[in-house]
Write a protein that holds these residues in place. Structure first.
Motif, mmCIF file in Angstrom:
data_model
loop_
_atom_site.group_PDB
_atom_site.id
_atom_site.type_symbol
_atom_site.label_atom_id
_atom_site.label_comp_id
_atom_site.label_asym_id
_atom_site.label_seq_id
_atom_site.Cartn_x
_atom_site.Cartn_y
_atom_site.Cartn_z
ATOM 1 N N THR A 10 27.215 44.554 32.926
ATOM 2 C CA THR A 10 28.538 45.170 32.968
ATOM 3 C C THR A 10 28.421 46.664 32.743
ATOM 4 O O THR A 10 27.801 47.103 31.779
ATOM 5 N N ILE A 11 29.029 47.434 33.648
ATOM 6 C CA ILE A 11 29.065 48.891 33.538
ATOM 7 C C ILE A 11 30.460 49.373 33.927
ATOM 8 O O ILE A 11 31.250 48.605 34.491
ATOM 9 N N PRO A 12 30.791 50.648 33.682
ATOM 10 C CA PRO A 12 32.165 51.106 33.930
ATOM 11 C C PRO A 12 32.425 51.670 35.329
ATOM 12 O O PRO A 12 33.586 51.896 35.672
ATOM 13 N N TYR A 13 31.370 51.922 36.127
ATOM 14 C CA TYR A 13 31.570 52.638 37.379
ATOM 15 C C TYR A 13 31.399 51.729 38.599
ATOM 16 O O TYR A 13 30.298 51.222 38.850
ATOM 17 N N TYR A 66 26.198 42.723 38.862
ATOM 18 C CA TYR A 66 26.971 43.704 38.104
ATOM 19 C C TYR A 66 28.465 43.462 38.251
ATOM 20 O O TYR A 66 28.955 43.184 39.340
ATOM 21 N N THR A 67 29.161 43.587 37.125
ATOM 22 C CA THR A 67 30.614 43.598 37.137
ATOM 23 C C THR A 67 31.078 44.897 36.474
ATOM 24 O O THR A 67 30.297 45.578 35.808
ATOM 25 N N GLU A 106 31.548 49.205 23.225
ATOM 26 C CA GLU A 106 32.736 48.377 23.410
ATOM 27 C C GLU A 106 33.028 48.213 24.894
ATOM 28 O O GLU A 106 32.739 49.104 25.700
ATOM 29 N N TRP A 107 33.630 47.063 25.228
ATOM 30 C CA TRP A 107 34.031 46.823 26.612
ATOM 31 C C TRP A 107 35.333 46.029 26.620
ATOM 32 O O TRP A 107 35.559 45.165 25.785
ATOM 33 N N LEU A 108 36.197 46.356 27.574
ATOM 34 C CA LEU A 108 37.549 45.798 27.622
ATOM 35 C C LEU A 108 37.590 44.599 28.570
ATOM 36 O O LEU A 108 37.233 44.704 29.737
ATOM 37 N N LEU A 109 38.042 43.476 28.033
ATOM 38 C CA LEU A 109 38.136 42.256 28.831
ATOM 39 C C LEU A 109 39.404 41.509 28.428
ATOM 40 O O LEU A 109 39.608 41.238 27.241
ATOM 41 N N ASN A 110 40.231 41.204 29.408
ATOM 42 C CA ASN A 110 41.490 40.499 29.135
ATOM 43 C C ASN A 110 42.315 41.201 28.054
ATOM 44 O O ASN A 110 42.838 40.571 27.127
ATOM 45 N N LYS A 111 42.387 42.523 28.183
ATOM 46 C CA LYS A 111 43.187 43.368 27.285
ATOM 47 C C LYS A 111 42.679 43.375 25.851
ATOM 48 O O LYS A 111 43.396 43.762 24.925
ATOM 49 N N LYS A 112 41.432 42.956 25.652
ATOM 50 C CA LYS A 112 40.834 42.939 24.314
ATOM 51 C C LYS A 112 39.504 43.670 24.346
ATOM 52 O O LYS A 112 38.688 43.445 25.244
#
Length: 244
Positions: free
Chosen positions: A93-96, A111-112, A132-138
């Motif tokens: 998992t990455i942000p870009y 990759y997601t 930190e990573w955001l998943l399902n608003k958490k």
């Protein structure tokens, strides 16, 4: 030898969980076996900083520094007298989106993309590292407080087993596997003083890994990291003519 990707990997946190090998079998590429440490199978929740990223030695403007979170497990491939220790990524998992698209398109990776952030504070004798990573608003997170002093990994330790796998294996389909090689020196590690994991494994990686939501890590490590190279050449291992 051409490097596809070169980057600095820094503050590499590994939260390591013993797991039932049966959970990993569906994710196992053809041609490799699970690599066990003292008879146990492990998965690692990993967080680290990707910095100074280059593709074919060309810097990536705007997208060269980011956090990566992944879940990986450990495999071994024996070719005659050669033993190759490698990793398989359940998910990275990455942000870009553009970076993920390139990795998935060129290399059939997994990759997601989700929003990520980090906080790293360093004092004279300790440092605090949080991804930190955001998943399902958490916001999920992986946090370590560790010494700033570092040392080499002990021979035949769990630390060395976890960190020192220098091949990657990607499951293309039921009969095809791609093998690639990573280049980096043996990393120095910091002593972990405290840690905290807050990850919804089921939401992030699927119901198969829901057991990890209530499992305590057997060990948590952090390595300083280094420059890392991933070779362009990938070996396609084809098992179409093999039974089983």
């Amino acid at each position: 030898m051409t490097l596809f990707l070169k980057a600095n990997w820094e503050n590499i946190i590994m939260a390591n969980y013993e797991i039932d090998p049966a959970i990993l079998i569906p994710f196992l590429p053809k041609g490799v076996d699970l690599d066990l440490y003292e008879g146990k199978a492990y998965v690692s929740l990993v967080g680290f900083m990707f910095k100074k990223t280059k593709l074919f030695n060309v810097p990536i403007p705007y997208f060269g520094t980011f956090e990566e979170i992944n879940l990986r497990f450990y495999v071994i491939r024996k070719e005659e007298n050669t033993v190759k220790r490698g990793v398989v990524f359940v998910n990275e998992t990455i942000p870009y989106p553009i970076v993920a698209w390139m990795a998935n398109k060129l290399y059939n990776e997994h990759y997601t993309v989700v929003p990520t952030k980090h906080e790293i504070t360093t004092a004279s004798k300790s440092k605090k590292v949080q991804f930190e990573w955001l998943l399902n608003k958490k916001w999920n997170s992986i946090y370590v407080e560790a010494t700033t002093d570092s040392k080499p990994m002990k021979h035949e330790s769990l630390e060395k087993f976890i960190f020192e796998h220098y091949y990657g294996y990607t499951k293309i389909d039921q009969n095809n596997t791609e093998e690639y090689k990573l280049q980096h020196p043996s990393w120095r590690v910091n002593q972990v003083l405290d840690y905290k994991m807050d990850c919804d494994f089921a939401a992030m990686y699927g119901d198969a890994f829901s057991i990890l939501n209530t499992t305590k890590p057997e060990a948590v490590f952090i390595a300083e990291g280094s420059s890392v190279g991933i070779e362009w050449k990938r070996n396609r291992l084809n098992f179409d003519n093999e039974k089983g």
